[in-house]
Design an enzyme around this catalytic site. Structure first.
Site, PDB file in Angstrom:
ATOM      1  N   ASP A 182       0.788  -1.242   0.000  1.00 31.01           N
ATOM      2  CA  ASP A 182       0.000   0.000   0.000  1.00 31.01           C
ATOM      3  C   ASP A 182       0.819   1.292   0.000  1.00 31.01           C
ATOM      4  OD1 ASP A 182      -2.391  -1.264  -0.219  1.00 31.01           O
ATOM      5  OD2 ASP A 182      -3.162  -0.712   1.742  1.00 31.01           O
ATOM      6  N   CYS A 202     -21.119  -7.739 -16.424  1.00 29.81           N
ATOM      7  CA  CYS A 202     -21.995  -7.983 -15.271  1.00 29.81           C
ATOM      8  C   CYS A 202     -22.693  -6.708 -14.802  1.00 29.81           C
ATOM      9  CB  CYS A 202     -21.180  -8.603 -14.132  1.00 29.81           C
ATOM     10  SG  CYS A 202     -22.063  -8.781 -12.562  1.00 29.81           S
ATOM     11  N   CYS A 244     -23.476   0.674  -6.157  1.00 30.79           N
ATOM     12  CA  CYS A 244     -22.905   1.900  -5.584  1.00 30.79           C
ATOM     13  C   CYS A 244     -23.936   3.022  -5.611  1.00 30.79           C
ATOM     14  CB  CYS A 244     -21.659   2.323  -6.363  1.00 30.79           C
ATOM     15  SG  CYS A 244     -20.935   3.866  -5.732  1.00 30.79           S
ATOM     16  N   CYS A 266     -16.834   8.055  -4.112  1.00 35.14           N
ATOM     17  CA  CYS A 266     -16.737   6.806  -3.347  1.00 35.14           C
ATOM     18  C   CYS A 266     -16.780   7.093  -1.845  1.00 35.14           C
ATOM     19  CB  CYS A 266     -15.437   6.084  -3.716  1.00 35.14           C
ATOM     20  SG  CYS A 266     -15.158   4.547  -2.801  1.00 35.14           S
ATOM     21  N   CYS A 272     -15.998   1.023   2.774  1.00 39.71           N
ATOM     22  CA  CYS A 272     -17.313   0.637   2.237  1.00 39.71           C
ATOM     23  C   CYS A 272     -17.176  -0.721   1.549  1.00 39.71           C
ATOM     24  CB  CYS A 272     -17.808   1.685   1.241  1.00 39.71           C
ATOM     25  SG  CYS A 272     -19.463   1.325   0.577  1.00 39.71           S
ATOM     26  N   CYS A 326     -20.878  -8.499  -5.735  1.00 40.19           N
ATOM     27  CA  CYS A 326     -20.125  -9.316  -6.691  1.00 40.19           C
ATOM     28  C   CYS A 326     -20.479 -10.794  -6.574  1.00 40.19           C
ATOM     29  CB  CYS A 326     -18.628  -9.127  -6.458  1.00 40.19           C
ATOM     30  SG  CYS A 326     -17.585 -10.150  -7.522  1.00 40.19           S
TER      31      CYS A 326
END
Length: 245
Positions: free
Chosen positions: A118, A181, A188, A206, A231, A238
């Site tokens: 990260d 998909c 969202c 977001c 979130c 999915c």
């Protein structure tokens, strides 16, 4: 030369759930549309993404002479409820744990290399896809065949050659599924996910952008659906996250 089989075996021994190895070559704009994402201004105030864009695309700029990117997966439990803290942050401080496992892996392999999780300018998820560990979903996260997107990632960029490299095209059929998909897009409430084209996320739409790390003032039209840290809504939608190992 490192034995790829040994690298993967030791990765599991130090605590990772999966491991793959990619050649240290530049990512393409098709794989990682970073430059287009920046051009659109979808990175918000994340200026560090622009400052180190070239390194994010090519690990040889991060580690001169790099030959291999050893990519590791650490799975975490999916959430048992919606809202509050996102699943990745509910159980542990994953940065510290993953870094320690990467250090252990590097030491046991007896190699030099940069351990990344990260905070280093490298795209964890795109290199994991290169290493054959999954594919980039419409929501821009890595999706793995076994754990879906409930994974944290880390890498070792090294100048060592490996005996065998992963085929990062092996998950292309699943990637095509994500292209057609759209469930994460619909899930969202703030329309943060690009509905078509290469996977891209407008971070300024977001919830996690406003609730993770540096808290930002929440715009009146952002619906957090009860999340106060991160979130999970796009991941919960999915289909691959409903597949159990």
């Amino acid at each position: 030369m490192l034995s790829s089989e040994e690298v993967k075996h030791i990765a599991l021994q130090v605590g990772f759930d999966d491991c793959g190895i990619a050649r240290a070559e530049a990512l393409t704009d098709e794989e990682y549309p970073l430059r287009e994402w920046l051009r659109r201004g979808w990175h918000g105030d994340l200026d560090y993404m622009a400052r180190n864009a070239d390194k994010r695309m090519d690990p040889r700029l991060l580690v001169p002479g790099a030959k291999s990117v050893i990519c590791c997966v650490s799975a975490y439990p999916p959430p048992d409820n919606i809202g509050g803290t996102a699943a990745y942050a509910r159980t542990r401080e994953y940065h510290k744990d993953i870094k320690q496992m990467l250090f252990s892996l590097r030491e046991r392999l007896g190699i030099e290399g940069k351990c990344c999780c990260d905070t280093v300018p490298i795209s964890d998820k795109h290199w994991a896809a290169r290493a054959g560990l999954g594919w980039i979903g419409r929501h821009t996260l890595l999706v793995t065949p076994r754990w879906g997107s409930w994974v944290n990632l880390g890498e070792i960029v090294t100048t060592e050659e490996c005996s065998e490299y992963s085929d990062y095209s092996e998950n292309s059929e699943n990637s095509d599924f994500c292209t057609n998909c759209g469930r994460c897009v619909a899930a969202c409430p703030n329309h943060a996910i690009a509905p078509d084209g290469p996977p891209m996320l407008n971070v300024t739409r977001c919830t996690a952008y406003y609730t993770t790390h540096h808290q930002r003032e929440l715009p009146a039209d952002i619906n957090t659906r009860g999340y106060t840290m991160g979130c999970d809504l796009c991941q919960l939608a999915c289909p691959f996250n409903r597949i159990k190992s």
